[in-house]
Design an enzyme around this catalytic site. Structure first.
Site, short mmCIF file in Angstrom:
data_model
loop_
_atom_site.label_atom_id
_atom_site.label_comp_id
_atom_site.label_asym_id
_atom_site.label_seq_id
_atom_site.Cartn_x
_atom_site.Cartn_y
_atom_site.Cartn_z
N ASP A 26 -33.19 -16.14 -10.80
CA ASP A 26 -32.29 -15.00 -10.97
C ASP A 26 -31.96 -14.83 -12.45
O ASP A 26 -31.68 -15.81 -13.15
CB ASP A 26 -31.00 -15.22 -10.16
CG ASP A 26 -30.23 -13.93 -9.97
OD1 ASP A 26 -30.15 -13.45 -8.82
OD2 ASP A 26 -29.72 -13.40 -10.97
N ASN A 48 -27.25 -10.82 0.96
CA ASN A 48 -26.20 -9.80 0.92
C ASN A 48 -26.72 -8.51 1.54
O ASN A 48 -27.88 -8.14 1.34
CB ASN A 48 -25.79 -9.54 -0.53
CG ASN A 48 -25.18 -10.76 -1.18
OD1 ASN A 48 -24.47 -11.53 -0.53
ND2 ASN A 48 -25.46 -10.97 -2.46
N HIS A 66 -33.62 -10.04 -0.13
CA HIS A 66 -33.87 -11.25 -0.91
C HIS A 66 -32.91 -12.34 -0.48
O HIS A 66 -31.76 -12.08 -0.14
CB HIS A 66 -33.72 -10.97 -2.41
CG HIS A 66 -32.49 -10.23 -2.79
ND1 HIS A 66 -32.36 -8.86 -2.61
CD2 HIS A 66 -31.31 -10.66 -3.30
CE1 HIS A 66 -31.16 -8.49 -3.01
NE2 HIS A 66 -30.50 -9.56 -3.44
N HIS A 113 -30.95 -15.48 -1.75
CA HIS A 113 -30.48 -16.24 -2.91
C HIS A 113 -30.49 -17.73 -2.55
O HIS A 113 -30.02 -18.11 -1.46
CB HIS A 113 -29.03 -15.90 -3.24
CG HIS A 113 -28.79 -14.51 -3.74
ND1 HIS A 113 -28.64 -14.20 -5.07
CD2 HIS A 113 -28.66 -13.33 -3.08
CE1 HIS A 113 -28.41 -12.91 -5.21
NE2 HIS A 113 -28.41 -12.36 -4.01
P1 5GP Z 1 -27.78 -8.78 -4.73
O1 5GP Z 1 -26.51 -8.49 -5.46
O2 5GP Z 1 -28.53 -7.50 -4.41
O3 5GP Z 1 -27.64 -9.68 -3.55
O4 5GP Z 1 -28.65 -9.63 -5.74
C1 5GP Z 1 -29.51 -9.08 -6.68
C2 5GP Z 1 -29.83 -10.17 -7.66
O5 5GP Z 1 -30.93 -9.77 -8.43
C3 5GP Z 1 -28.68 -10.48 -8.63
O6 5GP Z 1 -28.30 -11.84 -8.50
C4 5GP Z 1 -29.27 -10.15 -9.99
O7 5GP Z 1 -28.84 -11.04 -11.00
C5 5GP Z 1 -30.76 -10.25 -9.74
N1 5GP Z 1 -31.54 -9.39 -10.60
C6 5GP Z 1 -31.31 -8.08 -10.85
N2 5GP Z 1 -32.24 -7.60 -11.71
C7 5GP Z 1 -33.06 -8.64 -12.00
C8 5GP Z 1 -34.21 -8.76 -12.84
O8 5GP Z 1 -34.65 -7.83 -13.49
N3 5GP Z 1 -34.81 -9.98 -12.90
C9 5GP Z 1 -34.34 -11.05 -12.18
N4 5GP Z 1 -35.01 -12.22 -12.31
N5 5GP Z 1 -33.26 -10.97 -11.37
C10 5GP Z 1 -32.62 -9.78 -11.29
#
Ligand code: 5GP
Length: 115
Positions: free
Chosen positions: A31, A88, A101, A103
């Site tokens: 992440d 999420n 995804h 985590h």
């Molecule tokens: P969500 O909030 O949708 O459950 O999690 C999305 C995750 O994707 C977040 O933890 C965020 O830091 C990660 N993320 C967003 N954009 C990028 C990116 O460009 N590269 C990587 N490696 N992670 C990302």
């Protein structure tokens, strides 16, 4: 593709990421904004926007996400102390990228309940 997310660009290597594992079905990468000493994501290569979009035919794929997370967590030495898997969904779940995804968070104790 108009409904692409940032994760499709990571899958296609159009933006860089720290890829930990890849096969025909799933990709795992660190992440970019880690919330724990170890924080990586496991995603299907097939775009499924949210948990609400999962269908019975995705059962094997979802199982593979979890098994991949479990293997990588073990490889990183997290198995004995433990770790947390999180998915999420939508606004109240805190979802920001609409490509499902998992985590994987570890390397410190996790609080409960979440905020
Ligand atoms: P969500 O909030 O949708 O459950 O999690 C999305 C995750 O994707 C977040 O933890 C965020 O830091 C990660 N993320 C967003 N954009 C990028 C990116 O460009 N590269 C990587 N490696 N992670 C990302």
């Amino acid at each position: 593709m108009t409904d692409d997310t940032i994760f499709d660009k990571i899958i296609r290597r159009e933006i860089p990421s720290d890829i930990l594992y890849e096969d025909d079905d799933v990709l795992a990468f660190s992440d970019v904004n880690p919330q724990a000493p170890v924080h990586f994501l496991v995603i299907p290569k097939q775009r499924i926007a949210t948990l609400n979009d999962l269908q019975p035919e995705h059962a094997e794929l979802v199982g593979k996400l979890v098994l991949t997370a479990r293997q990588l967590a073990a490889d990183k030495g997290l198995a004995e102390d433990g770790y947390r898997l999180v998915m999420n969904c939508n606004d109240h779940g805190g979802q920001t990228v609409f490509h499902i995804h998992l985590h994987v968070l570890g390397g410190r104790p996790m609080g409960w309940p979440p905020g």
